[in-house]
Scaffold this active site. Structure first.
Site, short mmCIF file in Angstrom:
data_model
loop_
_atom_site.label_atom_id
_atom_site.label_comp_id
_atom_site.label_asym_id
_atom_site.label_seq_id
_atom_site.Cartn_x
_atom_site.Cartn_y
_atom_site.Cartn_z
N LYS A 72 0.84 -1.20 0.00
CA LYS A 72 0.00 0.00 0.00
C LYS A 72 0.88 1.26 0.00
O LYS A 72 0.64 2.20 -0.75
CB LYS A 72 -0.93 -0.01 1.21
CG LYS A 72 -2.11 -0.95 1.03
CD LYS A 72 -2.83 -1.28 2.32
CE LYS A 72 -3.84 -2.40 2.06
NZ LYS A 72 -4.38 -3.01 3.28
N GLN A 95 -4.89 -2.03 9.68
CA GLN A 95 -4.75 -3.34 9.02
C GLN A 95 -5.36 -4.45 9.88
O GLN A 95 -5.10 -4.54 11.08
CB GLN A 95 -3.26 -3.61 8.75
CG GLN A 95 -2.99 -4.85 7.93
CD GLN A 95 -3.53 -4.75 6.50
OE1 GLN A 95 -3.38 -3.75 5.83
NE2 GLN A 95 -4.19 -5.79 6.05
N ASP A 117 -11.67 2.28 4.07
CA ASP A 117 -12.01 0.85 4.00
C ASP A 117 -13.52 0.67 3.86
O ASP A 117 -13.98 -0.41 3.46
CB ASP A 117 -11.56 0.13 5.29
CG ASP A 117 -10.30 -0.70 5.08
OD1 ASP A 117 -9.99 -1.01 3.92
OD2 ASP A 117 -9.66 -1.03 6.09
#
Ligand code: NAD
Length: 293
Positions: free
Chosen positions: A54, A98, A121
């Protein structure tokens, strides 16, 4: 034997990322640099790989990225403080914690603490509600968004199609079912899960079959309606002594036997996987735009 069309997620993701790079350049011209913060708690090796890629993608696109690695012993309170700091930081437009965090962390509480305007997200309840309401200011979870993008780019008609989604997680199955049933896609959707009866029969109804379970090669040839489109979200590590790593990646679909029956199918790896990160970059741009307007 039929030669199915291979839905090449790597190629589609490259096009999406190129568009993101151009959009980032347009924002730079307005004095805005899209910024993404990725928080990793603990040392899970797979998570470290994801976080690294990322950050790399951000750099390639001209985004600012901040990687925050916290020890596995980090308390819930300490993590909440990090999130609050990022919520207040004007250089950060997107925040991602994460998954999975260590067991002592209440992941749900962390998701709720993220400013929904920075929740790239798309897991915060406010964004889940916006998905249900089809409000485009919300953030759509990256993997389901990637599946829809793959279908759209391939020109696969969803309107009126029978779509079956196997899996009902909040990360993939449920949001994907909502996207398929939305007024934009207009599919007729069945969500199957671990308690569904006669899964093969349900799957045989599908014009579009999406597997998001996490069980290697579960979907077999006799589950497939000939001419179906199959999207394999699963990423499973199976032992393979012929590989240097000792394992290979496989999807939830028994690719070799299923592919010849399909009109189109995604490979694993190289199908849905690369789309997820591309959608994350798109969401970060959306956040930067919305927070700056
Ligand atoms: P999850 O474990 O949260 O959910 C799995 C779902 O499958 C559950 O809803 C469960 O009801 C269903 N299920 C389990 N066993 C079943 C069975 N025997 N029959 C029918 N349904 C069953 O998993 P998830 O986070 O949704 O991920 C699913 C898969 O997708 C995993 O392999 C994961 O690695 C992969 N994944 C890939 C990406 C990507 O970028 N390509 C992103 C996220 C997840």
């Amino acid at each position: 034997m039929n030669q199915p069309r291979i839905l090449d997620g790597k190629a589609v993701a490259a096009t999406v990322l190129e568009a993101c790079r151009n959009q980032a350049a347009a924002l730079h011209a307005q004095g805005i640099t899209p910024g993404l913060a990725v928080v990793l708690v603990g040392e899970d090796p797979a998570s470290q790989v994801y976080v690294g890629s990322k950050a790399r993608t951000c750099a390639e696109l001209g985004f600012y990225s901040r990687k925050i690695v916290l020890p596995a012993t980090t308390s819930q309170q300490q993590l909440l403080e990090v999130v609050r700091g990022l919520n207040a930081d004007p250089a950060i437009h997107g925040i991602l914690v994460q998954s999975p965090p260590p067991k002592h962390i209440d992941e749900e509480a962390i998701i709720r603490a993220i400013d929904p305007r920075k929740d790239v997200d798309g897991f915060h309840p406010e964004n889940v509600a916006k998905l249900v309401l089809e409000d485009p200011t919300g953030f759509v979870p990256c993997t389901p968004a990637g599946c829809m993008n793959l279908l759209e780019v391939a020109g696969i008609a969803t309107a009126g199609a029978e779509a079956v989604v196997i899996g009902r997680s909040m990360i993939v199955g449920k949001p994907l079912a909502l996207l398929l049933v939305s007024k934009r896609a207009n599919a007729t959707v069945t969500i199957a899960h671990s308690r569904s009866r006669d899964l093969p029969a349900i799957c045989r109804r599908a014009d579009i079959l999406i597997a998001a379970v996490g069980r290697p090669e579960m979907v077999k040839a006799d589950w497939i309606k000939p001419g179906a489109v199959v999207i394999d979200v699963g990423i499973n590590r199976v032992a393979d002594p012929t590989k240097k790593s000792g394992y290979r990646l496989t999807g939830d679909v028994a690719y070799e036997e299923v592919a010849p029956l399909c009109a189109a199918i995604t490979p694993v790896p190289g199908g849905v996987g690369p789309m997820t990160i591309a959608m994350l970059m798109q969401n970060t741009l959306q956040a930067a735009r919305q927070l700056s307007s």
